[in-house]
Design a protein around this motif. Sequence first.
Motif, PDB file in Angstrom:
ATOM      1  N   MET A   1      11.380  24.476   9.989  1.00  0.00           N
ATOM      2  CA  MET A   1      11.437  25.925   9.810  1.00  0.00           C
ATOM      3  C   MET A   1      12.124  26.541  11.029  1.00  0.00           C
ATOM      4  SD  MET A   1       8.282  28.374   8.969  1.00  0.00           S
ATOM      5  CE  MET A   1       8.458  30.093   8.893  1.00  0.00           C
ATOM      6  N   ALA A   2      13.064  27.430  10.785  1.00  0.00           N
ATOM      7  CA  ALA A   2      13.809  28.085  11.865  1.00  0.00           C
ATOM      8  C   ALA A   2      12.946  29.140  12.554  1.00  0.00           C
ATOM      9  CB  ALA A   2      15.055  28.743  11.306  1.00  0.00           C
ATOM     10  N   ALA A   3      13.230  29.363  13.825  1.00  0.00           N
ATOM     11  CA  ALA A   3      12.509  30.391  14.572  1.00  0.00           C
ATOM     12  C   ALA A   3      12.899  31.773  14.062  1.00  0.00           C
ATOM     13  CB  ALA A   3      12.818  30.280  16.056  1.00  0.00           C
ATOM     14  N   ARG A   4      11.936  32.639  13.956  1.00  0.00           N
ATOM     15  CA  ARG A   4      12.190  33.998  13.497  1.00  0.00           C
ATOM     16  C   ARG A   4      12.556  34.866  14.699  1.00  0.00           C
ATOM     17  NH1 ARG A   4       8.347  37.865   9.823  1.00  0.00           N
ATOM     18  NH2 ARG A   4       9.695  39.677   9.997  1.00  0.00           N
ATOM     19  N   LEU A   5      13.730  35.487  14.625  1.00  0.00           N
ATOM     20  CA  LEU A   5      14.161  36.343  15.716  1.00  0.00           C
ATOM     21  C   LEU A   5      13.591  37.743  15.527  1.00  0.00           C
ATOM     22  CD1 LEU A   5      17.899  35.259  15.938  1.00  0.00           C
ATOM     23  CD2 LEU A   5      15.974  34.426  17.282  1.00  0.00           C
ATOM     24  N   THR A   6      13.068  38.304  16.599  1.00  0.00           N
ATOM     25  CA  THR A   6      12.488  39.644  16.522  1.00  0.00           C
ATOM     26  C   THR A   6      13.207  40.632  17.423  1.00  0.00           C
ATOM     27  OG1 THR A   6      10.886  39.105  18.224  1.00  0.00           O
ATOM     28  CG2 THR A   6      10.212  38.754  15.927  1.00  0.00           C
ATOM     29  N   ARG A   7      14.103  40.152  18.309  1.00  0.00           N
ATOM     30  CA  ARG A   7      14.842  41.030  19.206  1.00  0.00           C
ATOM     31  C   ARG A   7      16.285  40.563  19.318  1.00  0.00           C
ATOM     32  NH1 ARG A   7      11.383  42.548  24.533  1.00  0.00           N
ATOM     33  NH2 ARG A   7       9.547  43.293  23.450  1.00  0.00           N
ATOM     34  N   SER A   8      17.142  41.496  19.658  1.00  0.00           N
ATOM     35  CA  SER A   8      18.538  41.175  19.899  1.00  0.00           C
ATOM     36  C   SER A   8      18.976  41.946  21.139  1.00  0.00           C
ATOM     37  CB  SER A   8      19.382  41.599  18.700  1.00  0.00           C
ATOM     38  OG  SER A   8      20.742  41.379  18.979  1.00  0.00           O
ATOM     39  N   HIS A   9      19.758  41.305  21.982  1.00  0.00           N
ATOM     40  CA  HIS A   9      20.218  41.973  23.199  1.00  0.00           C
ATOM     41  C   HIS A   9      21.606  41.488  23.554  1.00  0.00           C
ATOM     42  CE1 HIS A   9      20.257  43.732  27.189  1.00  0.00           C
ATOM     43  NE2 HIS A   9      20.618  42.565  27.678  1.00  0.00           N
ATOM     44  N   ARG A  10      22.475  42.420  23.850  1.00  0.00           N
ATOM     45  CA  ARG A  10      23.802  42.091  24.352  1.00  0.00           C
ATOM     46  C   ARG A  10      24.027  42.960  25.583  1.00  0.00           C
ATOM     47  NH1 ARG A  10      28.718  39.788  22.702  1.00  0.00           N
ATOM     48  NH2 ARG A  10      30.475  40.740  23.799  1.00  0.00           N
ATOM     49  N   PRO A  11      24.324  42.349  26.720  1.00  0.00           N
ATOM     50  CA  PRO A  11      24.542  43.142  27.930  1.00  0.00           C
ATOM     51  C   PRO A  11      25.705  44.120  27.751  1.00  0.00           C
ATOM     52  CG  PRO A  11      24.357  40.807  28.455  1.00  0.00           C
ATOM     53  CD  PRO A  11      24.420  40.923  26.969  1.00  0.00           C
ATOM     54  N   ALA A  12      25.624  45.261  28.421  1.00  0.00           N
ATOM     55  CA  ALA A  12      26.675  46.273  28.334  1.00  0.00           C
ATOM     56  C   ALA A  12      27.979  45.741  28.911  1.00  0.00           C
ATOM     57  CB  ALA A  12      26.246  47.523  29.084  1.00  0.00           C
ATOM     58  N   ASP A  13      29.082  46.140  28.303  1.00  0.00           N
ATOM     59  CA  ASP A  13      30.411  45.804  28.806  1.00  0.00           C
ATOM     60  C   ASP A  13      30.748  46.827  29.887  1.00  0.00           C
ATOM     61  OD1 ASP A  13      33.066  45.334  29.341  1.00  0.00           O
ATOM     62  OD2 ASP A  13      33.739  45.524  27.275  1.00  0.00           O
ATOM     63  N   THR A  14      30.796  46.394  31.125  1.00  0.00           N
ATOM     64  CA  THR A  14      31.082  47.296  32.238  1.00  0.00           C
ATOM     65  C   THR A  14      32.487  47.095  32.787  1.00  0.00           C
ATOM     66  OG1 THR A  14      30.085  45.738  33.788  1.00  0.00           O
ATOM     67  CG2 THR A  14      28.641  47.440  32.882  1.00  0.00           C
ATOM     68  N   SER A  15      33.363  46.446  32.019  1.00  0.00           N
ATOM     69  CA  SER A  15      34.712  46.169  32.500  1.00  0.00           C
ATOM     70  C   SER A  15      35.578  47.430  32.574  1.00  0.00           C
ATOM     71  CB  SER A  15      35.395  45.123  31.622  1.00  0.00           C
ATOM     72  OG  SER A  15      35.539  45.603  30.299  1.00  0.00           O
ATOM     73  N   LEU A  16      35.231  48.468  31.818  1.00  0.00           N
ATOM     74  CA  LEU A  16      35.957  49.742  31.844  1.00  0.00           C
ATOM     75  C   LEU A  16      34.951  50.870  32.061  1.00  0.00           C
ATOM     76  CD1 LEU A  16      38.304  49.248  28.763  1.00  0.00           C
ATOM     77  CD2 LEU A  16      38.943  49.123  31.166  1.00  0.00           C
ATOM     78  N   PRO A  17      35.365  51.940  32.725  1.00  0.00           N
ATOM     79  CA  PRO A  17      34.434  53.051  32.934  1.00  0.00           C
ATOM     80  C   PRO A  17      34.158  53.799  31.631  1.00  0.00           C
ATOM     81  CG  PRO A  17      36.604  53.655  33.701  1.00  0.00           C
ATOM     82  CD  PRO A  17      36.674  52.188  33.329  1.00  0.00           C
ATOM     83  N   VAL A  18      33.007  54.417  31.540  1.00  0.00           N
ATOM     84  CA  VAL A  18      32.661  55.257  30.399  1.00  0.00           C
ATOM     85  C   VAL A  18      33.261  56.632  30.665  1.00  0.00           C
ATOM     86  CG1 VAL A  18      30.783  56.368  29.128  1.00  0.00           C
ATOM     87  CG2 VAL A  18      30.542  54.018  29.934  1.00  0.00           C
TER      88      VAL A  18
END
Length: 47
Positions: A1-18
């Motif tokens: 049985m596969a693990a159930r994912l409950t969260r997702s996270h992707r670090p912010a792209d800081t290569s360009l200014p906002v």
Amino acid sequence: MAARLTRSHRPADTSLPVIESTPGDVLRQAAAAAGDRIALAEAAPHS
């Protein structure tokens, strides 16, 4: 049985200014830069 994912996270792209601006700000800047040149007068979606 596969693990159930409950969260997702992707670090912010800081290569360009906002840039704090709205679509209206961008349009005003483009109009100011265009001077008296003719702008797009009409557009229609592709059929």
